[in-house]
Design a protein around this motif. Sequence first.
Motif: not given
Length: 218
Positions: A89-94, A137-140, A145-154, A161-166
């Motif tokens: 989850v922490g590597e976006l290419r995965n 990625i806004s928190e790492f 865990g990590a937090t991801f800021e998501m900006q949708f068109k429009g 903000f999507a977050s993963f907590t392990l």
Amino acid sequence: MKGCLSYYPADCYKLQYFKKMILEAIACQRGVDYSQSQSFPMKILKILSAVVAVVFLVVFAGSLVLPKSYQYERSFVINAPAQAIFPLVGELRNWPEWSPWIEMDPEMRVTYGTTTTGMGGNYHWAGETAGSGIITISEFDPPKGATFEMQFKGWEDSPSFASFTLSPEENSTHVTWSFAGEFHGNPIKRYYGILMEKMVGENYEKGLANLKQLAEKE
């Protein structure tokens, strides 16, 4: 007509006079009183305007009682250590290996940024089903865990903000995937929020199931 009346009052009066004559002739031919023929369309227009105003007020008033923000989450227990799950989850290419949206929209185009892990890592996506936008990625904090800021068109003014907590357990890891944001007073977006939990929840459950299968296989 206002412009005409401002500069050429005589000509404007003539135009209005001839227009009235033509409308009277048409009304007479149809056997309808001219004054009545004019009042009926105006009554319909006033009724329609009132209906539109009432609908707008009802929709706006209804939005005031809806939440200004949203937060949904789903959790899975994965039989693997957090150190093995976090890179997925922490590597976006995965993400293409388990993401439910890439599976849902195989033709989705992904453009990776210069960095795809750690603070500032990002990618752009564009697809027919998944829409388009950018995730950053806004928190790492590996492997917690990590937090991801998501900006949708429009919706650039209302990022999500999507977050993963392990959370490590005895022989497994409790993984929570959350989705949160604010509507900033937009009444239409507040109504859309009613549908979001079902859409987000189903995709999150599918994504976590994919993540579980992938992590436990490694």
